[in-house]
Design a protein around this motif. Structure first.
Motif, PDB file in Angstrom:
ATOM      1  N   PHE A  69      46.305  46.447  43.872  1.00 43.44           N
ATOM      2  CA  PHE A  69      45.082  45.765  43.438  1.00 43.44           C
ATOM      3  C   PHE A  69      44.979  44.410  44.139  1.00 43.44           C
ATOM      4  N   SER A  70      43.763  44.056  44.565  1.00 42.61           N
ATOM      5  CA  SER A  70      43.596  42.723  45.163  1.00 42.61           C
ATOM      6  C   SER A  70      42.369  42.041  44.555  1.00 42.61           C
ATOM      7  N   VAL A  71      42.326  40.741  44.695  1.00 42.28           N
ATOM      8  CA  VAL A  71      41.234  39.970  44.103  1.00 42.28           C
ATOM      9  C   VAL A  71      39.876  40.407  44.668  1.00 42.28           C
ATOM     10  N   ASN A  72      39.867  40.910  45.896  1.00 46.11           N
ATOM     11  CA  ASN A  72      38.660  41.432  46.526  1.00 46.11           C
ATOM     12  C   ASN A  72      38.048  42.597  45.736  1.00 46.11           C
ATOM     13  N   ASP A  73      38.908  43.312  44.970  1.00 43.06           N
ATOM     14  CA  ASP A  73      38.398  44.432  44.167  1.00 43.06           C
ATOM     15  C   ASP A  73      37.372  43.964  43.133  1.00 43.06           C
ATOM     16  N   PHE A  74      37.456  42.718  42.705  1.00 41.15           N
ATOM     17  CA  PHE A  74      36.452  42.206  41.767  1.00 41.15           C
ATOM     18  C   PHE A  74      35.061  42.171  42.415  1.00 41.15           C
ATOM     19  N   ALA A  95      41.528  36.963  37.836  1.00 40.38           N
ATOM     20  CA  ALA A  95      40.072  36.772  37.770  1.00 40.38           C
ATOM     21  C   ALA A  95      39.718  35.328  38.134  1.00 40.38           C
ATOM     22  N   ARG A  96      38.660  35.171  38.968  1.00 43.28           N
ATOM     23  CA  ARG A  96      38.279  33.838  39.439  1.00 43.28           C
ATOM     24  C   ARG A  96      37.252  33.187  38.526  1.00 43.28           C
ATOM     25  N   ASN A  97      36.579  34.029  37.738  1.00 41.56           N
ATOM     26  CA  ASN A  97      35.507  33.514  36.881  1.00 41.56           C
ATOM     27  C   ASN A  97      35.236  34.520  35.764  1.00 41.56           C
TER      28      ASN A  97
END
Ligand code: 4NP
Length: 149
Positions: A69-74, A95-97
């Motif tokens: 899983f990577s943050v780009n998946d969001f 999660a960034r936000n």
């Protein structure tokens, strides 16, 4: 609509969730993928016990390869389903936000809303554990398919 299924290793539970949900939805309308929060098995096929239980119910998951899983998946996915509480917490920590965080759900809340139940990790158990996981995921994916189509 794009949906991501997430567990720890991306070789046992989330590959089954991906295969089961994809079998219940129109492939042009709903894209399903899976990932793991850990990198232990990146590039590997699903566990043979997951491949076998899926095959028993007519679903081929041998095209899948584990990824992390990577943050780009969001940015890519509309809905992200965690198999257990630990996967859920690990993703929330990335999660960034609030929009990222709101995409992450516990998959068994589809079957029992608000229960926050986890799909048990079958890795160290026997074949029965994989049957049990399959039936839990089949029920949850039926609800998801009804909702998203
Ligand atoms: P999964 O199961 O998260 O359902 O893919 C596991 C697979 C591998 C490990 C743990 C759980 N492991 O520790 O290698």
């Amino acid at each position: 609509m794009k949906i991501l299924m997430v567990c720890l290793g991306n070789i046992c539970r989330s590959p089954l969730a991906e295969g089961i949900l994809q079998s219940k939805v129109h492939p042009d309308k709903v894209k399903v993928d899976s990932a793991g929060t850990a990198a232990y098995h990146v590039g590997e096929l699903p566990d043979t016990r997951s491949i076998e239980v899926a095959r028993k119910y007519g679903i081929d998951i041998t095209n899948q390869r584990a990824r992390k899983f990577s943050v780009n998946d969001f940015d890519v996915f509309d809905l992200i389903y965690a198999m257990d509480e630990s996967n859920y917490q690990n993703m929330l920590a990335l999660a960034r936000n609030s929009e990222d965080a709101s995409k992450v759900k516990m998959i068994l809340n589809e079957t029992n809303p608000g229960s926050n139940n986890s799909v048990p990790d079958p890795y160290y158990g026997g074949v029965d554990g994989f049957e049990n996981v399959y039936s839990m995921l089949d029920e949850a994916c039926e609800k998801i398919a009804d909702k998203v189509q």
